[in-house]
Design an enzyme around this catalytic site. Structure first.
Site, short mmCIF file in Angstrom:
data_model
loop_
_atom_site.label_atom_id
_atom_site.label_comp_id
_atom_site.label_asym_id
_atom_site.label_seq_id
_atom_site.Cartn_x
_atom_site.Cartn_y
_atom_site.Cartn_z
N ARG A 1 24.62 13.60 41.54
CA ARG A 1 24.70 12.20 41.11
C ARG A 1 24.54 12.04 39.60
NH1 ARG A 1 21.72 11.51 45.91
NH2 ARG A 1 23.12 10.80 47.55
N LYS B 1 34.14 7.66 28.62
CA LYS B 1 35.08 7.49 29.73
C LYS B 1 35.49 8.86 30.22
CE LYS B 1 37.71 3.32 28.64
NZ LYS B 1 39.09 2.89 28.38
N GLU C 1 46.70 9.05 17.99
CA GLU C 1 45.48 8.25 18.28
C GLU C 1 44.81 7.85 16.95
OE1 GLU C 1 44.56 6.98 21.17
OE2 GLU C 1 45.21 8.30 22.78
N LYS D 1 35.26 4.14 16.41
CA LYS D 1 35.19 4.08 17.87
C LYS D 1 33.75 3.98 18.34
CE LYS D 1 36.95 5.97 22.17
NZ LYS D 1 37.79 6.93 22.87
N GLU E 1 34.10 -1.91 28.30
CA GLU E 1 35.44 -2.43 28.05
C GLU E 1 35.64 -3.82 28.63
OE1 GLU E 1 38.62 0.56 28.36
OE2 GLU E 1 39.97 -1.09 28.84
N ARG F 1 36.43 -3.49 23.25
CA ARG F 1 36.91 -2.13 23.49
C ARG F 1 38.36 -2.09 23.96
NH1 ARG F 1 33.66 2.90 26.44
NH2 ARG F 1 35.29 4.43 26.01
N ASN G 1 43.09 0.14 23.54
CA ASN G 1 44.26 0.41 24.39
C ASN G 1 45.57 0.13 23.68
OD1 ASN G 1 42.81 1.20 26.69
ND2 ASN G 1 42.35 -0.94 27.15
N HIS H 1 48.83 1.85 24.61
CA HIS H 1 48.64 2.62 25.85
C HIS H 1 49.33 2.00 27.06
CE1 HIS H 1 45.84 4.83 23.43
NE2 HIS H 1 45.57 5.65 24.42
N HIS I 1 51.34 4.76 28.66
CA HIS I 1 51.03 5.40 29.95
C HIS I 1 52.25 5.37 30.86
CE1 HIS I 1 46.35 5.06 29.73
NE2 HIS I 1 46.79 6.21 29.28
N HIS J 1 50.51 12.95 25.88
CA HIS J 1 49.82 11.66 25.87
C HIS J 1 49.95 10.96 24.50
CE1 HIS J 1 46.80 8.63 26.83
NE2 HIS J 1 46.24 8.90 25.66
N1 LIG Z 1 38.46 9.65 27.81
C1 LIG Z 1 39.13 8.99 26.92
O1 LIG Z 1 38.64 8.01 26.33
C2 LIG Z 1 40.51 9.44 26.53
C3 LIG Z 1 41.14 8.92 25.40
C4 LIG Z 1 42.40 9.41 25.05
C5 LIG Z 1 43.02 10.38 25.83
N2 LIG Z 1 42.38 10.86 26.93
C6 LIG Z 1 43.00 11.89 27.78
O2 LIG Z 1 43.18 13.08 27.02
C7 LIG Z 1 44.20 13.83 27.66
C8 LIG Z 1 45.06 14.51 26.61
O3 LIG Z 1 44.24 15.39 25.87
P1 LIG Z 1 44.84 16.45 24.84
O4 LIG Z 1 45.90 15.84 24.04
O5 LIG Z 1 43.66 17.07 24.18
O6 LIG Z 1 45.61 17.49 25.79
P2 LIG Z 1 45.15 18.76 26.65
O7 LIG Z 1 43.74 18.67 27.02
O8 LIG Z 1 46.16 18.90 27.72
O9 LIG Z 1 45.32 19.97 25.64
C9 LIG Z 1 46.59 20.28 25.15
C10 LIG Z 1 46.92 21.77 25.28
O10 LIG Z 1 46.29 22.47 24.22
C11 LIG Z 1 45.54 23.57 24.73
N3 LIG Z 1 44.42 23.70 23.79
C12 LIG Z 1 43.34 22.91 23.68
N4 LIG Z 1 42.66 23.25 22.57
C13 LIG Z 1 43.31 24.28 22.00
C14 LIG Z 1 43.10 25.06 20.83
N5 LIG Z 1 42.11 24.78 19.99
N6 LIG Z 1 43.96 26.06 20.56
C15 LIG Z 1 45.03 26.29 21.37
N7 LIG Z 1 45.30 25.58 22.46
C16 LIG Z 1 44.44 24.58 22.77
C17 LIG Z 1 45.20 23.18 26.13
O11 LIG Z 1 44.99 24.31 26.94
C18 LIG Z 1 46.46 22.42 26.55
O12 LIG Z 1 47.45 23.34 26.94
C19 LIG Z 1 44.97 12.88 28.55
O13 LIG Z 1 44.75 13.22 29.90
C20 LIG Z 1 44.37 11.52 28.25
O14 LIG Z 1 44.34 10.67 29.37
C21 LIG Z 1 41.15 10.41 27.29
#
Ligand SMILES: NC(=O)c1ccc[n+]([C@@H]2O[C@H](COP(=O)([O-])OP(=O)(O)OC[C@H]3O[C@@H](n4cnc5c(N)ncnc54)[C@H](O)[C@@H]3O)[C@@H](O)[C@H]2O)c1
Length: 354
Positions: free
Chosen positions: A106, A128, A170, A205, A215, A219, A223, A226, A230, A242
């Site tokens: 939990r 989040k 972003e 942020k 949110e 907040r 978006n 987005h 999305h 993304h």
């Molecule tokens: N929680 C939130 O507030 C929030 C905000 C924005 C986006 N997101 C989420 O983030 C996700 C996208 O994240 P992302 O763009 O980091 O993509 P990702 O996590 O898919 O990483 C991209 C790729 O890079 C690789 N990788 C990561 N770090 C590396 C490094 N240092 N060297 C080499 N390869 C590396 C990973 O294995 C992957 O193949 C989406 O699912 C989105 O919904 C969440």
């Protein structure tokens, strides 16, 4: 460097060049790390717990089924309530690990060590956590802020170029929310990512999340880009990353703002925006594929006067303004249709020009 965050903020935020083992949890801890980072992590003399999970999680696997074996593993170790989970990776891995930490017993504490530009600038901060359902992105999740965020820019050295560009969107989003045209235009240029951009984005942020953790108001500004983003991301079958989808959504939001009678963005912003996005034109799904996804957005709700066979919806949208902070509006998805067409027209124009 430890960033100044609002007093009482749930997460300590560090922005460094090299990983620092002194920032790891003091008590018992385990790690969920992207296997691509293992050499860089151990090469930086960072410890590797015996029960660490080194995983590869593509965006299509940002699902609950991915984290169940992690939970089973922690229960076998066993990991107790006083343990901290350290997440080392991009936004997919950190969103999922944070969700797993919120579910295990939990809720156990966690730290986030983001390794993509997108995760450093945005995804890792704000508490989040989430996973996707077949119906859409991030439809299941929990607010579970990490105790500490440690962004180490040296870890970006191995990040593929496309992923680095992806993360810029972003950051550009933050500049557009603030109405800071000069900053947005600087980030649209080619050239190295600056440490200060990440710092500024995180500081902004942190303030927003602190004032509106759930949110319910301010907040929502985060978006920006987005809603359409999305839908485009899912409609492309996740061929669009993304950040790239958010970039297209940002362009669509600028065009939509103008259509809604707000001050238009000058060509000096729209052209470089479209130029950077032009190579993605082939991945932009037709409007008919985007509409049902838009109507399923988390921020969508049934509009007055709907009938079951015609599910009219309205969606809270964020519209940017040059020189001023973005504003919130509620619009039907159809309002996006002509900006979708205009996005494609601008991208094709830039491709023809190149
Ligand atoms: N929680 C939130 O507030 C929030 C905000 C924005 C986006 N997101 C989420 O983030 C996700 C996208 O994240 P992302 O763009 O980091 O993509 P990702 O996590 O898919 O990483 C991209 C790729 O890079 C690789 N990788 C990561 N770090 C590396 C490094 N240092 N060297 C080499 N390869 C590396 C990973 O294995 C992957 O193949 C989406 O699912 C989105 O919904 C969440």
């Amino acid at each position: 460097m430890r960033l100044a965050t609002p007093s009482g903020f749930a997460t300590e935020v560090f922005l460094l060049e090299k990983p620092d083992r002194d920032l790891l949890p003091e008590g018992p801890w385990t790690l969920v790390g992207d296997q691509r980072l293992r050499d860089a992590w151990t090469g930086a003399d960072m410890p590797e717990p015996a029960d660490a999970l080194w995983v590869a999680v593509p965006e299509e696997e940002k699902k609950l089924r991915t984290l169940i074996p992690w939970l089973e593993h922690w229960a076998r170790v066993p990991l107790h309530r006083d343990a901290t989970v350290v997440a080392l990776g991009g936004g997919v891995l950190t969103d999922l690990t944070g969700l797993a930490a919120s579910l295990y017993l939990r809720g156990v504490a966690w730290q986030v060590w983001p390794t993509t530009l997108l995760a450093m600038a945005d995804a890792a901060l704000g508490g989040k956590t989430g996973a996707d359902l077949a119906a859409g992105k991030n439809l299941v999740g929990a607010f579970h802020p990490p105790r500490r965020l440690v962004a180490c820019t040296d870890l970006l050295a191995t990040l593929p170029e496309r992923q680095l560009h992806n993360g810029r969107w972003e950051l550009i989003k933050t500049a557009l929310i603030l109405g800071e045209m000069a900053w947005a235009m600087e980030m649209l240029q080619d050239g190295p990512v600056k440490f200060g951009w990440i710092e500024r984005s995180l500081a902004y942020k942190a303030g927003v999340v602190h004032r509106d953790p759930r949110e319910s108001g301010e907040r929502r500004l985060l978006n920006l880009g987005h809603t359409l983003g999305h839908a485009l991301e899912a409609a492309s079958g996740y061929q669009l990353l993304h950040g790239e989808a958010v970039g297209l959504g940002l362009l669509g939001s600028c065009l939509l703002a103008e259509e809604q009678g707000l001050k238009p963005f000058p060509a000096s912003l729209l052209e470089p925006l479209a130029r950077r996005l032009a190579p993605l034109a082939a991945l932009v799904a037709p409007w008919r594929d985007c509409l049902p996804l838009l109507a399923r957005d988390k921020k969508a709700r049934r509009a007055p006067g709907h009938t079951d066979d015609k599910p009219a919806t309205e969606i809270q949208c964020i519209l940017p303004r040059p020189g001023e902070p973005a504003v919130q509006r509620t619009l039907p998805p159809e309002a996006w249709e002509s900006s979708h067409a205009k996005i494609l027209a601008l991208l094709h124009q830039e491709t023809a020009r190149a």
